[in-house]
Design a protein around this motif. Structure first.
Motif, PDB file in Angstrom:
ATOM      1  N   ALA A  68       6.339 -14.048   5.523  1.00  0.00           N
ATOM      2  CA  ALA A  68       5.527 -13.672   4.324  1.00  0.00           C
ATOM      3  C   ALA A  68       4.326 -12.925   4.660  1.00  0.00           C
ATOM      4  O   ALA A  68       3.554 -12.321   4.027  1.00  0.00           O
ATOM      5  N   TYR A  69       3.803 -13.014   5.858  1.00  0.00           N
ATOM      6  CA  TYR A  69       2.534 -12.466   6.266  1.00  0.00           C
ATOM      7  C   TYR A  69       2.752 -11.402   7.331  1.00  0.00           C
ATOM      8  O   TYR A  69       2.031 -11.025   8.116  1.00  0.00           O
ATOM      9  N   THR A  70       4.139 -10.838   7.540  1.00  0.00           N
ATOM     10  CA  THR A  70       4.275 -10.145   8.910  1.00  0.00           C
ATOM     11  C   THR A  70       4.973  -8.629   8.446  1.00  0.00           C
ATOM     12  O   THR A  70       5.913  -8.485   7.658  1.00  0.00           O
ATOM     13  N   THR A  71       3.953  -7.599   8.539  1.00  0.00           N
ATOM     14  CA  THR A  71       4.507  -6.257   8.284  1.00  0.00           C
ATOM     15  C   THR A  71       5.604  -5.948   9.228  1.00  0.00           C
ATOM     16  O   THR A  71       5.689  -6.368  10.412  1.00  0.00           O
ATOM     17  N   ARG A  72       6.635  -5.071   8.681  1.00  0.00           N
ATOM     18  CA  ARG A  72       7.551  -4.442   9.492  1.00  0.00           C
ATOM     19  C   ARG A  72       7.363  -3.208  10.055  1.00  0.00           C
ATOM     20  O   ARG A  72       6.948  -2.228   9.365  1.00  0.00           O
ATOM     21  N   PRO A  73       7.674  -3.021  11.445  1.00  0.00           N
ATOM     22  CA  PRO A  73       7.420  -1.445  11.743  1.00  0.00           C
ATOM     23  C   PRO A  73       8.324  -0.498  11.134  1.00  0.00           C
ATOM     24  O   PRO A  73       9.228  -0.786  10.697  1.00  0.00           O
ATOM     25  N   GLY A  74       7.473   0.549  10.931  1.00  0.00           N
ATOM     26  CA  GLY A  74       8.155   1.592  10.310  1.00  0.00           C
ATOM     27  C   GLY A  74       7.872   1.774   8.654  1.00  0.00           C
ATOM     28  O   GLY A  74       8.393   2.504   8.105  1.00  0.00           O
ATOM     29  N   HIS A  75       7.295   0.690   8.299  1.00  0.00           N
ATOM     30  CA  HIS A  75       7.170   0.543   6.749  1.00  0.00           C
ATOM     31  C   HIS A  75       5.767   0.805   6.406  1.00  0.00           C
ATOM     32  O   HIS A  75       4.817   0.813   7.064  1.00  0.00           O
ATOM     33  N   GLN A  76       5.698   1.341   5.418  1.00  0.00           N
ATOM     34  CA  GLN A  76       4.183   1.630   4.797  1.00  0.00           C
ATOM     35  C   GLN A  76       3.875   0.538   3.655  1.00  0.00           C
ATOM     36  O   GLN A  76       4.800   0.326   2.766  1.00  0.00           O
ATOM     37  N   TYR A  77       2.527   0.267   3.668  1.00  0.00           N
ATOM     38  CA  TYR A  77       2.119  -0.853   2.721  1.00  0.00           C
ATOM     39  C   TYR A  77       0.946  -0.294   2.222  1.00  0.00           C
ATOM     40  O   TYR A  77       0.365   0.524   2.606  1.00  0.00           O
ATOM     41  N   VAL A  78       0.782  -0.599   0.805  1.00  0.00           N
ATOM     42  CA  VAL A  78      -0.612  -0.665  -0.079  1.00  0.00           C
ATOM     43  C   VAL A  78      -1.136  -1.813  -0.268  1.00  0.00           C
ATOM     44  O   VAL A  78      -0.383  -2.677  -0.889  1.00  0.00           O
ATOM     45  N   GLU A  79      -2.494  -2.080  -0.297  1.00  0.00           N
ATOM     46  CA  GLU A  79      -3.001  -3.367  -0.647  1.00  0.00           C
ATOM     47  C   GLU A  79      -3.018  -3.352  -2.110  1.00  0.00           C
ATOM     48  O   GLU A  79      -3.303  -2.292  -2.795  1.00  0.00           O
ATOM     49  N   LEU A  80      -2.914  -4.598  -2.798  1.00  0.00           N
ATOM     50  CA  LEU A  80      -3.224  -4.527  -4.330  1.00  0.00           C
ATOM     51  C   LEU A  80      -4.533  -5.277  -4.136  1.00  0.00           C
ATOM     52  O   LEU A  80      -4.591  -6.197  -4.029  1.00  0.00           O
ATOM     53  N   LEU A 116      -0.056  -7.294   0.085  1.00  0.00           N
ATOM     54  CA  LEU A 116       0.506  -5.916   0.384  1.00  0.00           C
ATOM     55  C   LEU A 116       1.872  -5.802  -0.215  1.00  0.00           C
ATOM     56  O   LEU A 116       2.794  -6.464  -0.414  1.00  0.00           O
ATOM     57  N   LEU A 117       1.972  -4.396  -0.674  1.00  0.00           N
ATOM     58  CA  LEU A 117       3.225  -3.981  -1.468  1.00  0.00           C
ATOM     59  C   LEU A 117       4.033  -3.065  -0.440  1.00  0.00           C
ATOM     60  O   LEU A 117       3.387  -1.841   0.037  1.00  0.00           O
ATOM     61  N   ASP A 118       4.985  -3.248  -0.306  1.00  0.00           N
ATOM     62  CA  ASP A 118       5.796  -2.268   0.676  1.00  0.00           C
ATOM     63  C   ASP A 118       6.419  -1.177  -0.126  1.00  0.00           C
ATOM     64  O   ASP A 118       7.052  -1.353  -0.820  1.00  0.00           O
ATOM     65  N   VAL A 119       5.863   0.128   0.319  1.00  0.00           N
ATOM     66  CA  VAL A 119       6.034   1.351  -0.799  1.00  0.00           C
ATOM     67  C   VAL A 119       7.130   2.254   0.141  1.00  0.00           C
ATOM     68  O   VAL A 119       7.315   3.356  -0.429  1.00  0.00           O
ATOM     69  N   THR A 120       7.450   1.632   1.436  1.00  0.00           N
ATOM     70  CA  THR A 120       8.386   2.689   2.080  1.00  0.00           C
ATOM     71  C   THR A 120       9.729   3.262   1.129  1.00  0.00           C
ATOM     72  O   THR A 120       9.710   4.434   1.372  1.00  0.00           O
ATOM     73  N   SER A 152       0.484  -4.511 -14.091  1.00  0.00           N
ATOM     74  CA  SER A 152       0.539  -3.252 -13.535  1.00  0.00           C
ATOM     75  C   SER A 152      -0.612  -2.849 -12.355  1.00  0.00           C
ATOM     76  O   SER A 152      -1.610  -3.102 -12.675  1.00  0.00           O
ATOM     77  N   TYR A 153       0.027  -2.101 -11.468  1.00  0.00           N
ATOM     78  CA  TYR A 153      -0.839  -1.884 -10.485  1.00  0.00           C
ATOM     79  C   TYR A 153      -0.584  -0.370 -10.224  1.00  0.00           C
ATOM     80  O   TYR A 153       0.636   0.115 -10.309  1.00  0.00           O
ATOM     81  N   ALA A 154      -1.585   0.356 -10.035  1.00  0.00           N
ATOM     82  CA  ALA A 154      -1.506   2.031  -9.603  1.00  0.00           C
ATOM     83  C   ALA A 154      -2.619   2.685  -8.612  1.00  0.00           C
ATOM     84  O   ALA A 154      -3.622   1.896  -8.564  1.00  0.00           O
ATOM     85  N   PRO A 155      -2.314   3.565  -8.132  1.00  0.00           N
ATOM     86  CA  PRO A 155      -3.630   4.116  -7.272  1.00  0.00           C
ATOM     87  C   PRO A 155      -4.436   4.933  -8.015  1.00  0.00           C
ATOM     88  O   PRO A 155      -4.127   5.055  -9.157  1.00  0.00           O
ATOM     89  N   THR A 156      -5.536   4.995  -7.524  1.00  0.00           N
ATOM     90  CA  THR A 156      -6.535   5.636  -8.148  1.00  0.00           C
ATOM     91  C   THR A 156      -6.719   7.025  -8.095  1.00  0.00           C
ATOM     92  O   THR A 156      -5.967   7.503  -6.784  1.00  0.00           O
ATOM     93  N   PHE A 157      -7.252   7.909  -8.796  1.00  0.00           N
ATOM     94  CA  PHE A 157      -7.100   9.255  -8.488  1.00  0.00           C
ATOM     95  C   PHE A 157      -7.542   9.769  -7.449  1.00  0.00           C
ATOM     96  O   PHE A 157      -7.155  10.757  -6.624  1.00  0.00           O
ATOM     97  N   ASN A 158      -8.858   9.158  -7.073  1.00  0.00           N
ATOM     98  CA  ASN A 158      -9.529   9.566  -5.748  1.00  0.00           C
ATOM     99  C   ASN A 158      -9.077   8.860  -4.588  1.00  0.00           C
ATOM    100  O   ASN A 158      -9.254   9.171  -3.210  1.00  0.00           O
ATOM    101  N   ARG A 159      -8.103   7.909  -4.686  1.00  0.00           N
ATOM    102  CA  ARG A 159      -7.590   7.425  -3.458  1.00  0.00           C
ATOM    103  C   ARG A 159      -6.135   7.040  -3.710  1.00  0.00           C
ATOM    104  O   ARG A 159      -5.734   5.815  -4.004  1.00  0.00           O
ATOM    105  N   PRO A 160      -5.176   8.146  -3.679  1.00  0.00           N
ATOM    106  CA  PRO A 160      -3.847   8.014  -4.071  1.00  0.00           C
ATOM    107  C   PRO A 160      -3.005   7.075  -3.068  1.00  0.00           C
ATOM    108  O   PRO A 160      -1.940   6.686  -3.363  1.00  0.00           O
ATOM    109  N   ASP A 161      -3.452   6.998  -1.890  1.00  0.00           N
ATOM    110  CA  ASP A 161      -2.933   6.197  -0.902  1.00  0.00           C
ATOM    111  C   ASP A 161      -3.241   4.727  -0.595  1.00  0.00           C
ATOM    112  O   ASP A 161      -2.906   4.075   0.238  1.00  0.00           O
ATOM    113  N   GLY A 162      -3.920   4.424  -1.673  1.00  0.00           N
ATOM    114  CA  GLY A 162      -4.380   3.060  -1.883  1.00  0.00           C
ATOM    115  C   GLY A 162      -5.633   2.725  -1.748  1.00  0.00           C
ATOM    116  O   GLY A 162      -6.473   3.373  -1.243  1.00  0.00           O
TER     117      GLY A 162
END
Length: 90
Positions: A19-31, A40-44, A71-81
């Motif tokens: 539940a609290y462990t990120t996986r190597p090679g995966h990309q995550y964004v914070e909610l 964290l949301l896995d967006v890989t 509903s969650y989405a990136p902001t215009f000025n920070r598309p990577d989270g």
């Protein structure tokens, strides 16, 4: 209650072993904000288009009750989270 040093991964069981462990090679964004704040949301597996539009995520704590979506989405000025909460949807 167990203290965790890392944020929980969205979609995992709160008490699960990963539940609290990120996986190597995966990309995550914070909610940020709303019922899933801090997770964290896995967006890989998402396409570039999906990463710019965001997602409706199932939550037990929606304004519409268990099974509602936030509903969650990136902001215009920070598309990577982080992805920010836009509101709840049924």
């Amino acid at each position: 209650m167990t203290e965790h040093t890392h944020p929980r991964i969205y979609g995992t069981d709160r008490d699960g072993p990963d539940a609290y462990t990120t996986r190597p090679g995966h990309q995550y964004v914070e909610l940020a904000g709303g019922p899933l704040d801090g997770q964290l949301l896995d967006v890989t597996g998402l396409t570039a288009d999906q990463r710019t539009t965001g997602a409706y995520l199932i939550t037990e704590h929606s304004a519409y009750g268990p099974g509602g979506r936030a509903s969650y989405a990136p902001t215009f000025n920070r598309p990577d989270g982080p992805w920010v909460w836009e509101g709840d949807v049924p």
